[in-house]
Design an enzyme around this catalytic site. Structure first.
Site, PDB file in Angstrom:
ATOM      1  N   GLU A 164       3.327   7.568  -8.233  1.00 11.13           N
ATOM      2  CA  GLU A 164       2.903   6.319  -7.637  1.00 11.13           C
ATOM      3  C   GLU A 164       3.317   5.381  -8.563  1.00 11.13           C
ATOM      4  O   GLU A 164       2.781   5.066  -9.691  1.00 11.13           O
ATOM      5  CB  GLU A 164       1.283   6.431  -7.668  1.00 11.13           C
ATOM      6  CG  GLU A 164       1.001   5.356  -6.559  1.00 11.13           C
ATOM      7  CD  GLU A 164      -0.506   4.484  -6.953  1.00 11.13           C
ATOM      8  OE1 GLU A 164      -1.196   4.928  -7.930  1.00 11.13           O
ATOM      9  OE2 GLU A 164      -1.078   3.734  -6.244  1.00 11.13           O
ATOM     10  N   ASP A 172      -0.788   9.295 -10.208  1.00 13.89           N
ATOM     11  CA  ASP A 172      -1.632   8.048 -10.127  1.00 13.89           C
ATOM     12  C   ASP A 172      -1.085   7.011 -11.097  1.00 13.89           C
ATOM     13  O   ASP A 172      -1.568   7.362 -12.460  1.00 13.89           O
ATOM     14  CB  ASP A 172      -3.079   8.267 -10.352  1.00 13.89           C
ATOM     15  CG  ASP A 172      -3.653   7.155  -9.956  1.00 13.89           C
ATOM     16  OD1 ASP A 172      -3.726   6.652  -8.724  1.00 13.89           O
ATOM     17  OD2 ASP A 172      -4.556   6.710 -10.524  1.00 13.89           O
TER      18      ASP A 172
HETATM   19  O1  ISL Z   1      -3.032  -2.759  -5.651  1.00 14.73           O
HETATM   20  C1  ISL Z   1      -4.264  -2.012  -5.989  1.00 14.73           C
HETATM   21  C2  ISL Z   1      -4.811  -2.567  -7.262  1.00 14.73           C
HETATM   22  O2  ISL Z   1      -5.273  -3.881  -6.763  1.00 14.73           O
HETATM   23  C3  ISL Z   1      -4.659  -0.860  -5.531  1.00 14.73           C
HETATM   24  O3  ISL Z   1      -4.003  -0.687  -4.164  1.00 14.73           O
HETATM   25  C4  ISL Z   1      -4.391   0.431  -6.211  1.00 14.73           C
HETATM   26  O4  ISL Z   1      -5.238   0.137  -7.482  1.00 14.73           O
HETATM   27  C5  ISL Z   1      -3.018   0.580  -6.968  1.00 14.73           C
HETATM   28  O5  ISL Z   1      -2.144   0.762  -5.931  1.00 14.73           O
HETATM   29  C6  ISL Z   1      -3.164   1.788  -7.697  1.00 14.73           C
HETATM   30  O6  ISL Z   1      -3.716   2.823  -6.887  1.00 14.73           O
HETATM   31  C7  ISL Z   1      -4.189   4.100  -7.776  1.00 14.73           C
HETATM   32  O7  ISL Z   1      -5.098   3.711  -8.622  1.00 14.73           O
HETATM   33  C8  ISL Z   1      -6.311   3.306  -8.753  1.00 14.73           C
HETATM   34  C9  ISL Z   1      -7.015   3.734  -7.786  1.00 14.73           C
HETATM   35  O8  ISL Z   1      -8.065   2.889  -7.212  1.00 14.73           O
HETATM   36  C10 ISL Z   1      -6.172   3.869  -6.359  1.00 14.73           C
HETATM   37  O9  ISL Z   1      -7.087   4.519  -5.304  1.00 14.73           O
HETATM   38  C11 ISL Z   1      -5.222   4.804  -6.693  1.00 14.73           C
HETATM   39  O10 ISL Z   1      -4.449   5.018  -5.406  1.00 14.73           O
HETATM   40  C12 ISL Z   1      -6.891   3.742  -9.971  1.00 14.73           C
HETATM   41  O11 ISL Z   1      -7.176   4.867 -10.352  1.00 14.73           O
END
Ligand code: ISL
Ligand code: CA
Length: 549
Positions: free
Chosen positions: A253, A199
């Site tokens: 990610e 993440d």
């Molecule tokens: O764009 C975003 C923020 O405005 C979201 O799509 C997302 O927060 C970003 O892509 C990061 O996502 C990941 O980390 C976040 C969580 O809320 C998301 O679900 C996760 O996929 C924090 O852990």
């Protein structure tokens, strides 16, 4: 080009909360997933990526972890996890779990200790700064609204949180934090999991000067947050200390990362991570919550970039996840051509170069949900950004209009298994969130019975892709980057060549190409016969045709 299992296989992302509720409390759980493994096997899925299953207060639906070595009680027990993992392996499938280590929950023991006093041993596990006057240490903003700094009255300092104030950022400069993370990774790897999706991993290295962002940087803070000086050093250390000792896949990610940094992060010679999720394609036309029109040429450029990098990198291909709206509503036409356009998107995902990642419900063409008011949303990002949206001049009505195109909640409505209560997500009439009322017609049971369904089209394409290694490893060439409606590309290797023609529009048109003589039509999403001659073809709206030489 080295061959790897994670290049040849198909990944399916499960958001456990919304997948299947096996005990009637209205919340999806691990035993629910175990009960659905035969369905995933039938579909042809190889790897399951499980969104966080760890103990969490669920401020951000599990992306705020309170105990990394405990299963969230709503999802079940560690024994349920062990059962799920062995049931996955018994079916010759693999399990990738979500590693959320840029931040923890503020209820994690480390943070409770850290905030208790300035001299606590865990103080330096997080990022604390003295206040300067009565304002935060700098102008960093949180993605969930407001400042990225929260003041703790007890010790009179601020702590950093890029996301909610219940998600304090870990201090990766502290070697003890890094070793704690490696210990957590080994705990799950030694249970036999097959990899991690990491993440917001580019955020772990912070610019230590913590300077204010300029006004242009404030528009996309993720670009600064993802450009810290020690990211590649930390990932190399993680690889040496943990990943290199297991045959597993690591997927970053890569929210906010530059293309160059992403290519370095996933270059096999660098020994950092194997794959990355970048958001060029899935977020095309989206600026924060504002959803603008996008054009096909730009989308093609993005696919071209990621498919023609180096032989040492490997792309991922996805149009859905739990943070984005449903692909058939964004990229297809979910009103007049839902079934046909969903099949076209299936062909796009499964014939591109790169590892395909499907998201639960995509395989039956689940759509966005029509929310009637801002209060109906579950996602803290929606309310968190409301004041910012209103300050930017949007009315509540405009904000709602855009959320109905771009909100993360569209992908968190519960999985539609049949036409019974809650769409078969739960046997009780309970639901932590909501089932899209169109479950009456859009559901797995319906699609299973219909040979021409979206589900059976995904199934057919997945097995076609697996039987054609040249389609996996073949080169990629866009054959008409300029065309505004037709996406046509070639995949070829050694002795096999494929041409894929996608009419991504509501219009019928005649398309002329130079030569298809030696090609024959293998798969089409049209139920009627496709007539064509070597030099031209009449395309109907949302036609998706796969030719092979
Ligand atoms: O764009 C975003 C923020 O405005 C979201 O799509 C997302 O927060 C970003 O892509 C990061 O996502 C990941 O980390 C976040 C969580 O809320 C998301 O679900 C996760 O996929 C924090 O852990
Ligand atoms: Ca349950």
């Amino acid at each position: 080009m080295t061959r790897n299992w994670w290049k040849e296989q198909v990944i399916y992302q499960i958001y456990p909360r919304s997948f299947y509720d096996s005990n009637g409390d209205g919340i999806g759980d691990l035993n629910g997933i175990t009960l659905k493994l035969d369905y995933l096997k039938f579909l042809g899925i190889d790897i399951i990526w499980l969104s966080p299953h760890f103990d969490s207060p669920n401020d951000d639906n599990g992306y705020d972890i309170r105990n990394y070595k405990m299963v969230m009680k709503e999802f079940g027990t560690m024994e349920d996890f062990d059962n799920l993992l062995s049931a996955i392996h018994k079916r010759n499938m693999k399990l990738v779990i979500d590693l959320v280590v840029n931040h923890t929950s503020d209820e994690h023991d480390w943070f409770l200790q850290s905030k208790s006093s300035l001299s606590n041993n865990f103080r330096d596990y997080y990022i604390w700064k003295k206040e300067n006057g009565n304002i935060p240490p700098n102008n960093y903003t949180s993605f969930f609204g407001g400042s990225a700094w929260e003041k703790d009255e007890n010790t009179n300092e601020y702590y950093l949180h890029y996301f909610s104030k219940k998600q304090p950022d870990l201090n990766w400069e502290n070697v003890d934090v890094r070793n704690e993370v490696y210990n957590i990774m080994k705990f799950w790897l030694d249970k036999g999991i097959d990899g991690f999706r990491m993440d917001v991993i580019p955020f772990i290295s912070k610019h230590q000067d913590f300077n204010d962002l300029s006004s242009s940087e404030l528009k996309n803070p993720e670009k600064i947050y993802a450009s810290g000086p020690r990211l590649h050093e930390f990932l190399k250390e993680m690889n040496i200390k943990v990943l290199s000792n297991y045959d597993v896949v690591s997927i970053g990610e890569a929210f906010g990362i530059t293309h160059n940094s992403m290519l370095k992060m996933t270059d096999e010679r660098e020994k950092e991570l194997n794959l990355a999720f970048i958001f060029d394609i899935i977020r095309i036309g989206r600026k924060n919550w504002i959803q603008n029109n996008w054009n096909l040429q730009d989308l093609k450029k993005m696919f071209d970039f990621q498919s023609n990098t180096t032989d040492f990198n490997w792309p991922t291909v996805f149009l859905n996840n739990h943070d984005n709206p449903r692909s058939v509503s964004k990229f297809g036409n979910d009103i007049k051509y839902r079934i046909k356009s969903a099949k076209l998107l299936a062909m796009l995902i499964l014939t591109q170069k790169g590892t395909p990642i499907l998201y639960q419900g995509e395989e039956i063409g689940m759509t966005n949900h029509k929310f009637d008011s801002i209060n109906q949303f579950d996602d803290l990002e929606v309310l968190g950004n409301l004041s910012k949206a209103l300050k930017s001049g949007l009315s509540r009505k405009d904000y709602l209009y855009n959320l109905n195109m771009s909100s993360r909640d569209h992908s968190r409505t519960t999985m539609q298994w049949n036409d019974k209560i809650q769409g078969g997500f739960s046997f009780e009439n309970k639901n932590w969130f909501l089932a899209n009322p169109n479950f009456k017609t859009i559901n797995v049971e319906n699609d299973k019975k219909n040979p021409n369904s979206i589900l059976n089209f995904y199934k057919k394409l997945i097995s076609f892709r697996k039987a054609s290694k040249d389609l996996v490893y073949g080169d990629y060439q866009d054959l008409d980057p300029k065309h505004k409606k037709v996406f046509i590309y070639k995949r070829d290797k050694l002795n096999n060549s494929y041409v894929i023609i996608l009419n991504m529009s509501d219009s019928a048109l005649t398309y002329n190409f130079n030569n298809l003589t030696e090609y024959s039509l293998k798969i089409s999403n049209r139920e009627s016969k496709v007539n064509y001659c070597p030099k031209k073809i009449k395309l109907l709206p949302w036609d998706a045709l796969l030719f092979k030489k």
